[in-house]
Design a protein around this motif. Structure first.
Motif: not given
Length: 276
Positions: A59-61, A104-106, A122-126, A129-132
């Protein structure tokens, strides 16, 4: 580019991604050099490689940030030991950048220029992907206790996918795209020679020819990628082989195939090779 042997098409799309400051989505079979490209790019540019390994349930956190709870507690206890009243202002102070654990992203947004590798998206969920997609569109993240943090310059973003599921068109539109397939015979020989420099040329060429024949003619559960060709060549070299000897080849099959069902199939192909 960091010792990575690239063809003209791939080199061009990488250059375009850098010039246009667009994320680059690399799809292809496992072991074809997608992750290695990001590593080589970071090395060639002399910047840090920051890797986010995706998995089911991420997840995003886990990609953005977390709070250093032990340090926050120690800070409040230190205030109490010094006789200070832990006020609302003191409690709010623990939610400052001092106690922020950048994921990593921050980290990539804060430390850019850097190469951000988002591996196996592709291993992550929808939802992830939307957050990304939102982050890649704005190059900023909002932290309620601190505010909005924006990258001074966008990081260089490489996304990889083994295509275990289809990605959404919205994410693909945000990226430049390239499919990395298996290389032809000559290029794979060049790659193996560069990655296994100690192995003799004849051994590298024979190993590549066998692997390429397995890809074409064998019904394997998992076809060996370039990474497995390199591993197998290195294993044969460490066993003292200068050519693909049947006994040493069979002894090192664990470097080439990873499924029990594939072992007998590969053994048969090696026997044919030895007979010829």
């Amino acid at each position: 580019m960091g010792g990575y042997l690239s063809d003209t098409t791939l080199s061009t799309v990488v250059w375009l991604a850098l010039d246009l400051q667009r994320p680059l989505l690399l799809e292809g079979e496992p072991g074809t050099g997608k992750t290695a490209l990001a590593e080589a790019l970071a090395e060639g540019l002399g910047v840090e490689l920051i890797r986010l390994q995706c998995y089911e349930g991420i997840d995003s956190s886990q990609a953005l940030y977390d709070w250093d709870f032990p340090r926050q507690i120690l800070h409040l206890r230190a205030l109490q030991l010094n006789g200070q009243v832990v006020s609302e202002e003191a409690e709010a102070s623990v939610h400052s950048e001092r106690f922020l654990l950048a994921r990593p992203i921050l980290r990539a947004l804060q430390q850019s220029p850097a190469v951000l590798l988002i591996d196996e998206i592709d291993r992550a969920d929808d939802e992830f992907e939307a957050f990304l997609l939102e982050v890649l569109s704005s190059w900023q993240v909002s932290i309620p206790e601190i505010g909005t943090l924006t990258a001074a310059t966008p990081p260089i973003v490489i996304l990889t996918s083994n295509r275990t599921r289809e990605l959404h068109d919205a994410l693909k539109r945000r990226c430049l795209y390239h499919w990395i397939g298996y290389p032809d015979l000559e290029r794979e020989i060049q790659i193996v020679r560069s990655r296994a420099p100690g192995a003799c040329s004849e051994l590298a060429e024979q190993a590549v020819r066998i692997v390429q024949r397995l890809r074409r003619e064998s019904a394997l559960v998992k076809v060996p990628g370039v990474a497995e060709t390199i591993d197998w060549t290195q294993a044969l070299h460490r066993l003292g082989a200068t050519t693909v000897d049947a006994d040493q080849a069979e002894a090192s099959l664990g470097a080439l195939v990873k499924y029990r069902e594939d072992v007998s199939e590969v053994r048969g192909s090696l026997e044919e090779h030895a007979a010829s």
